[in-house]
Design an enzyme around this catalytic site. Sequence first.
Site, PDB file in Angstrom:
ATOM      1  N   HIS A  89       0.818  -1.212   0.000  1.00 46.98           N
ATOM      2  CA  HIS A  89       0.000   0.000   0.000  1.00 46.98           C
ATOM      3  C   HIS A  89       0.855   1.266   0.000  1.00 46.98           C
ATOM      4  CE1 HIS A  89      -3.563  -2.398   0.754  1.00 46.98           C
ATOM      5  NE2 HIS A  89      -2.998  -2.940   1.806  1.00 46.98           N
ATOM      6  N   GLU A 129      -2.485  13.589   1.766  1.00 44.36           N
ATOM      7  CA  GLU A 129      -3.770  13.213   2.354  1.00 44.36           C
ATOM      8  C   GLU A 129      -4.484  14.441   2.899  1.00 44.36           C
ATOM      9  OE1 GLU A 129      -4.240   8.827   3.022  1.00 44.36           O
ATOM     10  OE2 GLU A 129      -3.129   9.499   4.801  1.00 44.36           O
TER      11      GLU A 129
END
Length: 307
Positions: A89, A129
């Site tokens: 990931h 993010e």
Amino acid sequence: MQRLVLSFVLAALLNICTGADWCYQSQVTCGGHCKGPVFWNQVNTECGKSRQSPINIVTRKTVLDETLTPFRFNGYHTAFSSYIKNNGHSVQVNIPDNLATVSGGKLEGTYKAVQFHLHWGNNGGPGSEHTIDGEQYPMELHIVHMKEKYSSLTDALKDRTGVAVLGFFYEESSSTNRRYDDFVQALGKIQNTSMNTTLNSISLERLTLSPGNMTSYYRYEGSLTTPGCTESVVWTVFEHAIPLSRTQLKTFSSLRFHDGKPMVDTFRPIQPRNNRVVYRSGTAVVVASVGLLVASLFVTLGLSRPN
């Protein structure tokens, strides 16, 4: 009936073989079996709660907190060796136990560094993010800490403030950041999932900002940004960004997910703030105020000069 049962068995096996139920949006396909960010609450119900991360930080709505003083970093300058791993990931580096700690900054005691990882876009495009006033940076570094009294991250996550994550943005620079040479070169050795290589003589200080740029930051209560999305994180997001060249930023996109697809856009979309207060440190306001005062003084002097 047998075919129906067989279908369910095959579906279950597919989920087991992929190694994870969740994935990023860039991995989602019509015929795929992983669940993208919109459906992470089906993977873990925590992902659908009200204090989720990341968020968009609207600077004009932040609240000044003068008790958000500069941090005290211990061991951040200490060089260490560790593995950098493609975990399917992201890339992650585990930090030796009790090597580095952070305190101050209105944290509840001392927190020890556990690991760091990154989130990025596609070939240097938007990929952070958190966002600031809607602006998404190319990449974001997360240094994960837990309270000293805990021996595992699992235990720390049971405490509402058990984990403290320091978030750093990256910005594109016209020059190469030589402090990142070894780190970026290591990416070429971990292209595929589960691959790892050794990083020698790195330090957290080398990878972050200069001390003078680590006094301006934002603070809020949130969660992990991947499943299980546990809401036990004290977030600190620094205002200043770490410079990397376009070439350095693009290197991260050469990695691959467990399914062989390019590891790009590895970020969770912005989550609702849900009336949470985002605080800002006093230092940023002081600097801004001094700048405004100086500018006002120049204007005043300019207007007072005779023609």
